[in-house]
Motif scaffolding. Structure first.
Motif, PDB file in Angstrom:
ATOM      1  N   ASN A 177      47.156  37.237  50.504  1.00 24.91           N
ATOM      2  CA  ASN A 177      47.739  35.914  50.740  1.00 24.91           C
ATOM      3  C   ASN A 177      46.741  34.779  50.627  1.00 24.91           C
ATOM      4  N   ILE A 178      45.533  35.053  50.179  1.00 25.46           N
ATOM      5  CA  ILE A 178      44.529  34.005  50.025  1.00 25.46           C
ATOM      6  C   ILE A 178      44.960  33.022  48.935  1.00 25.46           C
ATOM      7  N   ARG A 179      44.911  31.749  49.266  1.00 26.37           N
ATOM      8  CA  ARG A 179      45.243  30.692  48.311  1.00 26.37           C
ATOM      9  C   ARG A 179      44.090  29.706  48.237  1.00 26.37           C
ATOM     10  N   LEU A 180      43.905  29.085  47.082  1.00 27.50           N
ATOM     11  CA  LEU A 180      42.868  28.080  46.916  1.00 27.50           C
ATOM     12  C   LEU A 180      43.360  26.739  47.428  1.00 27.50           C
ATOM     13  N   THR A 183      45.331  23.696  45.364  1.00 27.20           N
ATOM     14  CA  THR A 183      46.083  24.152  44.194  1.00 27.20           C
ATOM     15  C   THR A 183      47.150  25.178  44.547  1.00 27.20           C
ATOM     16  N   GLY A 184      46.943  25.903  45.623  1.00 25.72           N
ATOM     17  CA  GLY A 184      47.872  26.971  45.978  1.00 25.72           C
ATOM     18  C   GLY A 184      47.720  28.206  45.125  1.00 25.72           C
ATOM     19  N   GLN A 185      46.735  28.200  44.226  1.00 19.95           N
ATOM     20  CA  GLN A 185      46.523  29.336  43.342  1.00 19.95           C
ATOM     21  C   GLN A 185      46.102  30.564  44.139  1.00 19.95           C
ATOM     22  N   ARG A 186      46.624  31.720  43.766  1.00 16.69           N
ATOM     23  CA  ARG A 186      46.198  32.978  44.355  1.00 16.69           C
ATOM     24  C   ARG A 186      45.259  33.664  43.380  1.00 16.69           C
ATOM     25  N   SER A 217      43.078  35.689  37.038  1.00 15.39           N
ATOM     26  CA  SER A 217      42.756  34.369  37.569  1.00 15.39           C
ATOM     27  C   SER A 217      41.527  34.507  38.457  1.00 15.39           C
ATOM     28  N   ASN A 248      41.511  40.760  44.917  1.00 13.07           N
ATOM     29  CA  ASN A 248      42.753  40.575  45.666  1.00 13.07           C
ATOM     30  C   ASN A 248      43.413  41.933  45.916  1.00 13.07           C
TER      31      ASN A 248
END
Length: 294
Positions: A177-180, A183-186, A217, A248
């Motif tokens: 569930n880690i997001r940047l 940006t919300g990018q995983r 990514s 991830n």
């Protein structure tokens, strides 16, 4: 290629028949041997206590001996002892008795429950039923932490002497569930080089590029820039480079059951391709780039 395995009760080194590349791989958080005495101390069930593991990361990097590099891996779990910390990041609230004066009791990691002897596993779950003797924590440091790091230092020093440089790859996994931020990018992978201080920028950029070429990514340093191991062993000016790789977990493990997903082998194969490319890059450019010692 056959492996030579040097093993203790607490960790092992898987060696290639011949070291052919200036890399050392380290998997400090994939240990999954939980002693009964530790489980008896814990308030957590057998599944919950595993939430801090870097699940199966040692298996994802199994290919490195075929590439010609050693792999150091822990048998003990991170919940029991975290070797990616300073040796004495300890929380006095956990123990009966007095900590030594050199203990670091005020670090951010201690405050967060994630010191050398952790108080919490992921999701802020308390590990222990009650305080336990400080002598037990110090024994873990003396009998496991210090020998582990002595072994890692030997591998790095040997590699540096043989090749004139050494690249440490510290292998980890991160929650799915880690997001940047912003940006919300995983990200599928995060490459950490302590914001350019633990490895040559060329090495970090190449690692990111190779993974992106494989369709992943990738982020760099955020939110994980590298822990104690990356910071402690990375000395680019001396030809000693350290990168932390976070994978991830959602790519390869069911984070509820902690069972491997069907794509596990495909991911392991992709990691093998990535590492072969990184090794080829180092071999080609090391002598004429910032990878070499100044």
């Amino acid at each position: 290629m056959a492996q030579n395995v040097s093993e203790t009760e607490h960790f092992e080194v898987r060696e290639p028949e011949l070291q052919r590349i200036p890399f050392v791989f380290n998997s400090p958080h994939s240990g999954r041997t939980y002693t009964q005495s530790f489980l008896d101390q814990s308030r957590l069930d057998g599944l919950s206590i595993r939430r801090s593991e870097d699940h199966f990361v040692d298996e994802l990097f199994h290919c490195v001996t075929n590439l010609g590099a050693p792999l150091l891996l822990a048998h003990f779990p991170r919940a029991f002892l975290d070797v990616n910390r300073e040796p004495y990041e300890l929380d006095p609230r956990m123990f009966e008795g007095q900590l030594p004066p050199h203990a670091n009791i005020s670090s951010m990691r201690v405050a967060g429950g994630l010191g050398t002897v952790p108080r919490l596993v992921a999701e802020n779950m308390e590990i222990y039923r009650s305080r336990f003797p400080v002598a037990e924590a110090l024994e873990r440091i003396e009998t496991i932490y210090k020998p582990y790091h002595a072994c890692l230092r030997r591998l790095i020093a040997r590699t540096h002497v043989q090749f004139g440089l050494a690249v440490l790859i510290d292998c980890h996994s991160m929650p799915g569930n880690i997001r940047l931020a912003g940006t919300g990018q995983r990200p599928d992978f995060i490459i950490g080089d302590r914001y350019g201080t633990s490895a040559a920028a060329d090495l970090s950029r190449t690692a990111v590029s190779l993974l992106e070429d494989l369709g992943f990514s990738v982020a760099r340093n955020k939110p994980y820039a590298g822990g104690f191991i990356t910071e402690h062993y990375g000395r680019p000016a001396r030809g000693l480079h350290a990168l932390q790789i976070e994978i991830n977990r959602g790519l390869y493990v069911d984070e509820t059951t902690l069972q491997k997903k069907n794509g596990f082998r495909t991911l392991a194969d992709a990691i093998g391709i990535f590492l072969a490319g990184l090794a080829a890059h180092v071999e080609k450019y090391a002598e004429n780039s910032s990878l070499a010692a100044e």
